[in-house]
Design an enzyme around this catalytic site. Structure first.
Site, PDB file in Angstrom:
ATOM      1  N   ASP A  74       9.368   6.859 -22.895  1.00 12.43           N
ATOM      2  CA  ASP A  74      10.279   6.907 -21.748  1.00 12.43           C
ATOM      3  C   ASP A  74       9.492   7.487 -20.585  1.00 12.43           C
ATOM      4  O   ASP A  74       8.285   7.700 -20.690  1.00 12.43           O
ATOM      5  CB  ASP A  74      11.527   7.773 -22.047  1.00 12.43           C
ATOM      6  CG  ASP A  74      12.725   7.343 -21.194  1.00 12.43           C
ATOM      7  OD1 ASP A  74      12.642   7.476 -19.961  1.00 12.43           O
ATOM      8  OD2 ASP A  74      13.720   6.861 -21.761  1.00 12.43           O
ATOM      9  N   TRP A 119      14.740   2.994  13.806  1.00 12.64           N
ATOM     10  CA  TRP A 119      14.550   3.665  12.502  1.00 12.64           C
ATOM     11  C   TRP A 119      13.549   4.807  12.613  1.00 12.64           C
ATOM     12  O   TRP A 119      13.519   5.688  11.768  1.00 12.64           O
ATOM     13  CB  TRP A 119      14.107   2.656  11.439  1.00 12.64           C
ATOM     14  CG  TRP A 119      12.635   2.402  11.389  1.00 12.64           C
ATOM     15  CD1 TRP A 119      11.938   1.572  12.208  1.00 12.64           C
ATOM     16  CD2 TRP A 119      11.681   2.972  10.484  1.00 12.64           C
ATOM     17  NE1 TRP A 119      10.610   1.594  11.883  1.00 12.64           N
ATOM     18  CE2 TRP A 119      10.420   2.438  10.822  1.00 12.64           C
ATOM     19  CE3 TRP A 119      11.754   3.872   9.428  1.00 12.64           C
ATOM     20  CZ2 TRP A 119       9.245   2.774  10.142  1.00 12.64           C
ATOM     21  CZ3 TRP A 119      10.585   4.220   8.754  1.00 12.64           C
ATOM     22  CH2 TRP A 119       9.351   3.667   9.108  1.00 12.64           C
ATOM     23  N   TYR A 167       2.195   1.792   3.480  1.00 17.19           N
ATOM     24  CA  TYR A 167       1.477   1.458   2.243  1.00 17.19           C
ATOM     25  C   TYR A 167       2.297   1.808   1.010  1.00 17.19           C
ATOM     26  O   TYR A 167       2.084   1.244  -0.061  1.00 17.19           O
ATOM     27  CB  TYR A 167       0.100   2.122   2.249  1.00 17.19           C
ATOM     28  CG  TYR A 167      -0.717   1.526   3.358  1.00 17.19           C
ATOM     29  CD1 TYR A 167      -1.203   0.236   3.224  1.00 17.19           C
ATOM     30  CD2 TYR A 167      -0.891   2.175   4.560  1.00 17.19           C
ATOM     31  CE1 TYR A 167      -1.875  -0.373   4.257  1.00 17.19           C
ATOM     32  CE2 TYR A 167      -1.565   1.571   5.611  1.00 17.19           C
ATOM     33  CZ  TYR A 167      -2.053   0.299   5.445  1.00 17.19           C
ATOM     34  OH  TYR A 167      -2.693  -0.309   6.476  1.00 17.19           O
ATOM     35  N   HIS A 208       2.856   5.987   8.755  1.00 19.96           N
ATOM     36  CA  HIS A 208       1.861   4.987   8.371  1.00 19.96           C
ATOM     37  C   HIS A 208       1.597   4.952   6.874  1.00 19.96           C
ATOM     38  O   HIS A 208       1.615   3.868   6.294  1.00 19.96           O
ATOM     39  CB  HIS A 208       0.581   5.041   9.185  1.00 19.96           C
ATOM     40  CG  HIS A 208      -0.070   3.701   9.078  1.00 19.96           C
ATOM     41  ND1 HIS A 208       0.344   2.619   9.804  1.00 19.96           N
ATOM     42  CD2 HIS A 208      -0.981   3.226   8.213  1.00 19.96           C
ATOM     43  CE1 HIS A 208      -0.318   1.550   9.415  1.00 19.96           C
ATOM     44  NE2 HIS A 208      -1.123   1.882   8.452  1.00 19.96           N
ATOM     45  N   LYS A 248      -8.929  -7.060  -1.688  1.00 19.29           N
ATOM     46  CA  LYS A 248      -7.820  -7.435  -2.570  1.00 19.29           C
ATOM     47  C   LYS A 248      -7.516  -8.925  -2.459  1.00 19.29           C
ATOM     48  O   LYS A 248      -7.382  -9.626  -3.465  1.00 19.29           O
ATOM     49  CB  LYS A 248      -6.578  -6.629  -2.224  1.00 19.29           C
ATOM     50  CG  LYS A 248      -6.688  -5.205  -2.665  1.00 19.29           C
ATOM     51  CD  LYS A 248      -5.428  -4.458  -2.340  1.00 19.29           C
ATOM     52  CE  LYS A 248      -5.384  -3.189  -3.145  1.00 19.29           C
ATOM     53  NZ  LYS A 248      -5.240  -3.426  -4.572  1.00 19.29           N
ATOM     54  N   HIS A 273      -2.239   4.756  15.905  1.00 20.88           N
ATOM     55  CA  HIS A 273      -2.256   3.384  16.434  1.00 20.88           C
ATOM     56  C   HIS A 273      -0.843   2.896  16.736  1.00 20.88           C
ATOM     57  O   HIS A 273      -0.669   1.854  17.351  1.00 20.88           O
ATOM     58  CB  HIS A 273      -2.997   2.416  15.499  1.00 20.88           C
ATOM     59  CG  HIS A 273      -2.332   2.157  14.191  1.00 20.88           C
ATOM     60  ND1 HIS A 273      -3.024   1.959  13.031  1.00 20.88           N
ATOM     61  CD2 HIS A 273      -1.019   2.058  13.847  1.00 20.88           C
ATOM     62  CE1 HIS A 273      -2.177   1.737  12.036  1.00 20.88           C
ATOM     63  NE2 HIS A 273      -0.961   1.796  12.501  1.00 20.88           N
ATOM     64  N   HIS A 274       0.162   3.659  16.289  1.00 17.00           N
ATOM     65  CA  HIS A 274       1.542   3.331  16.678  1.00 17.00           C
ATOM     66  C   HIS A 274       1.858   3.870  18.064  1.00 17.00           C
ATOM     67  O   HIS A 274       2.947   3.670  18.569  1.00 17.00           O
ATOM     68  CB  HIS A 274       2.533   3.924  15.679  1.00 17.00           C
ATOM     69  CG  HIS A 274       2.392   3.351  14.300  1.00 17.00           C
ATOM     70  ND1 HIS A 274       3.084   2.242  13.880  1.00 17.00           N
ATOM     71  CD2 HIS A 274       1.620   3.726  13.249  1.00 17.00           C
ATOM     72  CE1 HIS A 274       2.745   1.962  12.633  1.00 17.00           C
ATOM     73  NE2 HIS A 274       1.862   2.848  12.221  1.00 17.00           N
ATOM     74  N   ARG A 279      11.490  -5.788  21.998  1.00 20.38           N
ATOM     75  CA  ARG A 279      12.349  -5.656  20.818  1.00 20.38           C
ATOM     76  C   ARG A 279      13.468  -4.665  21.115  1.00 20.38           C
ATOM     77  O   ARG A 279      13.432  -3.945  22.113  1.00 20.38           O
ATOM     78  CB  ARG A 279      11.527  -5.194  19.615  1.00 20.38           C
ATOM     79  CG  ARG A 279      10.943  -3.809  19.779  1.00 20.38           C
ATOM     80  CD  ARG A 279       9.925  -3.477  18.712  1.00 20.38           C
ATOM     81  NE  ARG A 279      10.556  -3.054  17.455  1.00 20.38           N
ATOM     82  CZ  ARG A 279      10.016  -2.141  16.621  1.00 20.38           C
ATOM     83  NH1 ARG A 279       8.872  -1.565  16.919  1.00 20.38           N
ATOM     84  NH2 ARG A 279      10.613  -1.817  15.504  1.00 20.38           N
ATOM     85  N   THR A 285      -8.294  -4.181   2.168  1.00 17.96           N
ATOM     86  CA  THR A 285      -7.234  -5.171   2.002  1.00 17.96           C
ATOM     87  C   THR A 285      -7.841  -6.549   1.784  1.00 17.96           C
ATOM     88  O   THR A 285      -7.368  -7.329   0.951  1.00 17.96           O
ATOM     89  CB  THR A 285      -6.311  -5.180   3.234  1.00 17.96           C
ATOM     90  OG1 THR A 285      -6.002  -3.831   3.575  1.00 17.96           O
ATOM     91  CG2 THR A 285      -5.037  -5.926   2.950  1.00 17.96           C
ATOM     92  N   SER A 288      -0.972  -8.430  -8.597  1.00 23.45           N
ATOM     93  CA  SER A 288      -2.143  -8.346  -9.465  1.00 23.45           C
ATOM     94  C   SER A 288      -1.781  -8.524 -10.938  1.00 23.45           C
ATOM     95  O   SER A 288      -2.670  -8.727 -11.770  1.00 23.45           O
ATOM     96  CB  SER A 288      -2.858  -7.002  -9.283  1.00 23.45           C
ATOM     97  OG  SER A 288      -3.225  -6.831  -7.944  1.00 23.45           O
ATOM     98  N   SER A 325      15.051  12.582  -3.413  1.00 23.88           N
ATOM     99  CA  SER A 325      15.053  11.557  -4.448  1.00 23.88           C
ATOM    100  C   SER A 325      13.662  10.940  -4.609  1.00 23.88           C
ATOM    101  O   SER A 325      13.152  10.801  -5.727  1.00 23.88           O
ATOM    102  CB  SER A 325      16.080  10.488  -4.085  1.00 23.88           C
ATOM    103  OG  SER A 325      15.767   9.263  -4.685  1.00 23.88           O
ATOM    104  N   SER A 326      13.034  10.582  -3.488  1.00 25.56           N
ATOM    105  CA  SER A 326      11.710   9.942  -3.559  1.00 25.56           C
ATOM    106  C   SER A 326      10.676  10.864  -4.164  1.00 25.56           C
ATOM    107  O   SER A 326       9.836  10.433  -4.958  1.00 25.56           O
ATOM    108  CB  SER A 326      11.222   9.554  -2.159  1.00 25.56           C
ATOM    109  OG  SER A 326      12.006   8.550  -1.640  1.00 25.56           O
ATOM    110  N   GLU A 330       3.732   5.532   4.790  1.00 25.85           N
ATOM    111  CA  GLU A 330       4.966   4.882   4.328  1.00 25.85           C
ATOM    112  C   GLU A 330       4.803   3.359   4.270  1.00 25.85           C
ATOM    113  O   GLU A 330       5.304   2.698   3.364  1.00 25.85           O
ATOM    114  CB  GLU A 330       6.120   5.267   5.263  1.00 25.85           C
ATOM    115  CG  GLU A 330       7.402   4.479   5.079  1.00 25.85           C
ATOM    116  CD  GLU A 330       8.096   4.785   3.778  1.00 25.85           C
ATOM    117  OE1 GLU A 330       7.845   5.843   3.204  1.00 25.85           O
ATOM    118  OE2 GLU A 330       8.899   3.929   3.330  1.00 25.85           O
ATOM    119  N   HIS A 371      19.581  -1.126  10.113  1.00 19.88           N
ATOM    120  CA  HIS A 371      18.900  -2.200   9.378  1.00 19.88           C
ATOM    121  C   HIS A 371      17.540  -1.702   8.887  1.00 19.88           C
ATOM    122  O   HIS A 371      17.199  -1.876   7.711  1.00 19.88           O
ATOM    123  CB  HIS A 371      18.729  -3.435  10.276  1.00 19.88           C
ATOM    124  CG  HIS A 371      17.741  -4.443   9.750  1.00 19.88           C
ATOM    125  ND1 HIS A 371      18.001  -5.226   8.646  1.00 19.88           N
ATOM    126  CD2 HIS A 371      16.482  -4.773  10.152  1.00 19.88           C
ATOM    127  CE1 HIS A 371      16.942  -6.004   8.403  1.00 19.88           C
ATOM    128  NE2 HIS A 371      16.009  -5.748   9.300  1.00 19.88           N
TER     129      HIS A 371
END
Lengths: 540, 283
Positions: free
Chosen positions: A108, A144, A259, A255, A333, A304-305, A452, A330, A270, A171-172, A257, A79
């Site tokens: 293009d 994941w 963002y 991390h 924003k 921090h993870h 979890r 943040t 925006s 790909s990315s 990722e 998931h």
């Protein structure tokens, strides 16, 4: 452009490119490739959603009802992987493909053929992930994050996942290079970097993050692979390595990722909020600097993870303060969006509803993030449902809601038809309520200590879990409603959309007809037009 | 169809991306099964690799044809430059992951494995770098010193960077003989480097008992020098293609992006080697 010339253009289009399936598999057109990306992302969203519903079904009541714990772990793992790499990221790349050339006045994307390769690598990668469910041992079940030493065990499914990640990474990276080069090199004359639409800015910075961290993830899973099959000991203390090393490398990717999935959402919001507030975006420059600050800070907060794995107090303090610091740009924003709406002539069409829903719920997810950034608190909340609630507030109500805002906002430009406004509003309110019914109780579950990634729980957690499961199924049905009652009817027909469905839109995509012809801006937009639009947006 | 005003070339529909996607599917699927010793996996990799080769020839053939046909204006050229630059940046980050792992292992995990707590587990482990034996290891191994082959390889690569620049001068000054000669020299130096590295691996594996399983020293040594070697091979193949194109009369003094891209890549590989030499072999 008048309707008559538009019709001729359309007829001319059919000689230009192959039709049928070949149009899509050999595409070099940014709009076709964008459409492919968006449909792929939606299909993956539904697949990942089915896995989420399987998880919620099992958690409907305590005890083991439907799935073996091993299968439950595979669902939570896949998931996450499917939603992150299959749904959210490709959806934003699809948006960038569709909209950047239109918004920047480019004919293009910079590398039109490579663009198609970026897309067509995704279905094989997704196929590898899906095949992993049916191999002996099943799919990857390490979460994941694929932490070692869990990931250095398990069967063929883990290897398939590793190679799927490699292919998605290729790909990315190619997609990101394409986006960066398009933005840097293909803007219309007169459109300086500081006059670009905010969505282009966030896409640019997101693409930079992607190129910086996807190779790091590739390195991490390569080390997992060699630990699994070639006798290395990167993550094995008995050989001189350290499982914590995996976490450092993974979160150095992981991390930023976060963002990568959030910044383009900021860009979409925006664009949408100024349009429906009929005011220019408040604090454009500060928005750009805030986006860049978030990107830079995102490289300095990864540990921090890992507060609970143990690290020196100095390191805990550094990562705690650095993390809390991200709340500043943040916050800039969020306040800018609110200031944009302030005293605006606001209307509340569906894109605006999703954008406002985004601002409210994303801010909540941000706040729970600040709570989690406090090391002392995080050690209590690590791996509880509080964390699950936190990141679903930023990824579902954040990234996904912004994607819905984008789809409603640009659907008239893509299809040439207006979506049914009433049904759009139903979709929004239904999603909004179901989302909160699903995820708000998870805060309480986490604070009460429910871990979890476990298929069973103590009986005192039953009520909130039942509630969350009901909410999750309601949320799922809302998305099926969106597909059959909004999306498909709008594509097939419906009220004809004018060139400017929203009179507040001040970016270049509203200067081409609806639906956007196959080729746009073959001649770059006139300098006067670009300058006029910049002036309307108060960009100097 | 190129747009008339800007002259930006937008290619026609192409089958190559799909061919490449199919190739990577077979390679990925096959690799997952091959590492688990399923013989079908090797077949799948072979099929995928063949398709990938077909794609590389076809796709680059198209690009070379378009370039020589004058379809790429200055703007497209600039796109290629940005693109190659960002691609090299992604490669830098890939090596960054491994250097990060190396520094972490040397600064954190190996010293920690020798601390008081771990003395209970592995009393005989000596936490120095390079480790002579893994904590649970029984068979000692030797580390690869910097003097000898690695130093020769360093000189070879640095020289190749020089010869490549001389070849570039030849191209810019329209001295085709100089271009071809020094390009050939560069390619030869590159493949000599690879040959010596293969010899070094053989020596390490058979005579020094240094394998992938030789603690984290062996793991970082082989993976880092191995990925570097792979990139040398890619760079050398790129330069070989550039050499063959030079022989065929491609490139002009003011229009030779392929040469420059290969050269940038070569210098990048060079720099990675210097850092490797310092941190993997020397210190």
């Amino acid at each position: 452009m008048t309707t008559a010339t538009h019709v001729t253009d359309h007829a001319h289009d059919h000689h230009d490119h192959p039709s049928g399936i070949m149009r899509w598999v050999t595409a070099t057109n940014h709009k076709d490739i964008g459409t492919l990306y968006l449909w792929f992302a939606f299909i993956m969203f539904l697949s990942g959603g089915v896995m989420a519903l399987c998880i919620r079904l099992e958690l409907f009541q305590p005890g083991l009802q439907y799935f073996r714990p091993e299968l439950f772990n595979q669902f939570t793992t896949l998931h996450g992987l499917v939603m992150v790499f299959g749904a959210i990221m490709p959806a934003f790349t699809g948006l960038a493909n569709w909209m950047l050339p239109l918004m920047l006045g480019a004919p293009d994307m910079a590398f039109a053929r490579m663009n198609n390769w970026s897309f067509w690598l995704l279905p094989p990668a997704a196929a590898l992930l899906m095949i992993s469910f049916v191999v002996p041992g099943g799919a990857a079940a390490a979460g994941w994050t694929l932490y070692a030493p869990l990931a250095t065990q398990m069967g063929v499914g883990m290897d398939l996942t590793i190679f799927a990640i490699h292919i998605m990474g290729i790909s990315s990276i190619m997609g990101a290079i394409n986006i960066i080069v398009t933005i840097l090199n293909m803007r219309a004359p007169g459109m300086t970097l500081m006059k670009m639409p905010m969505f282009a800015w966030t896409s640019l910075i997101t693409a930079y993050l992607l190129i910086a961290v996807m190779p790091v993830l590739a390195g991490a899973v390569t080390m997992v692979l060699t630990d699994r099959h070639f006798g290395t000991n990167f993550f094995n203390a008995a050989g001189g390595g350290d499982p914590v090393l995996y976490q450092h490398i993974f979160w150095f990717f992981g991390h930023p990722e976060v963002y990568i999935m959030a910044l383009p959402a900021f860009g979409v919001v925006s664009q949408v909020i100024p349009t429906f507030s009929r005011k220019p975006l408040f604090g454009y420059h500060s928005m750009v600097y805030a986006t860049a600050s978030i990107a830079i800070l995102s490289f300095m907060v990864w540990a921090h993870h890992m507060f609970a794995v143990g690290m020196p107090v100095t390191a805990q303090l550094f990562f705690m303060y650095a993390t809390a610091l991200i709340a500043v740009p943040t916050g800039v924003k969020v306040f800018n969006w609110i200031a944009t709406m302030w005293k605006g002539a606001m209307t509340f069409e569906t894109p605006m509803l999703f954008a406002i829903g985004f601002v409210c719920l994303f801010t909540m997810g941000g706040f729970s993030g600040v709570v989690l950034s406090i090391a002392a608190v995080d050690i209590q909340l690590q791996d509880t449902y509080y964390v699950v609630a936190h990141f679903h507030y930023v990824l579902v109500a954040g990234a996904l809601f912004s994607l819905f805002a984008a789809v409603y906002y640009w659907l008239p430009k893509w299809t040439g038809h207006m979506y049914p406004e009433g049904r759009g509003k139903v979709h929004f309110w239904w999603s909004m309520i179901a989302f909160n019914v699903t995820f708000f109780p998870m805060h309480f579950l986490g604070l009460a200590g429910m871990p979890r990634r476990i298929p069973d729980y103590a009986t005192q957690f039953t009520e909130f879990n039942t509630m969350a499961t009901v909410g999750a199924f309601a949320f799922g049905i809302a998305q099926v409603y969106f597909l059959f009652f909004v999306l498909l009817p709008t594509i097939k027909g419906g009220q004809k959309a004018p060139q400017r469905p929203w009179e507040g839109g001040q970016t270049l995509e509203w200067e081409v007809p609806s639906p956007a012809p196959f080729h746009t801006w073959e001649e770059p937009p006139a300098r006067e037009l670009v300058d006029k639009l910049s002036a309307e947006q108060k960009l100097h | 169809m190129s747009s008339s005003q800007t002259g930006y070339f937008v290619p026609q529909p192409s089958k190559w991306p799909l061919v490449g996607a199919v190739a990577l599917f077979f390679i990925g699927l096959g690799a997952a099964f091959a590492v688990n010793q399923h013989s079908l996996g090797y077949w799948s990799i072979a099929v995928g690799a063949a398709i990938l080769l077909y794609m590389l020839f076809g796709w680059f053939g198209d690009v070379i044809g378009e370039s020589e046909g004058g379809r790429y204006g200055a703007n497209v050229d600039l796109s290629f430059r940005w693109g190659m630059g960002w691609f090299i940046f992604s490669e830098v980050m890939f090596f960054g992951a491994f250097f990060g792992a190396l520094f972490y292992l040397r600064a954190v995990s190996v010293p920690e494995l020798g601390d008081m707590i771990h003395k209970m587990l592995w009393p005989d482990f000596n936490p120095v770098w390079p480790t002579a034996v893994a904590p649970n290891g029984t068979e000692p191994y030797s580390a690869m010193g910097p003097i000898g082959l690695p130093l020769i390889n360093t000189i070879l690569l640095l020289t190749s960077g020089l010869t490549l620049t001389v070849a570039h001068w030849g191209l810019v000054n329209n001295n085709r003989g100089q271009l071809k000669l020094f390009l050939l020299l560069t390619v030869a130096l590159g493949f000599t480097f690879l040959g010596l590295q293969a010899y070094e691996y053989h020596h390490g594996w058979t005579e020094m008992n240094l394998t992938l399983a030789s603690g984290v020293y062996g793991a970082t040594f082989y993976l880092m020098t191995g990925f570097h070697g792979l990139h040398v091979m890619i760079g050398a193949i790129m330069l070989t293609v550039v050499l063959l194109r030079s022989v065929k009369g491609h490139f002009k003094p003011d229009h030779h992006f392929a040469f420059e891209a290969a050269a940038w890549y070569w210098h990048f590989v060079d720099v990675v080697w210097l850092i490797l030499f310092v941190f993997v072999y020397w210190l």
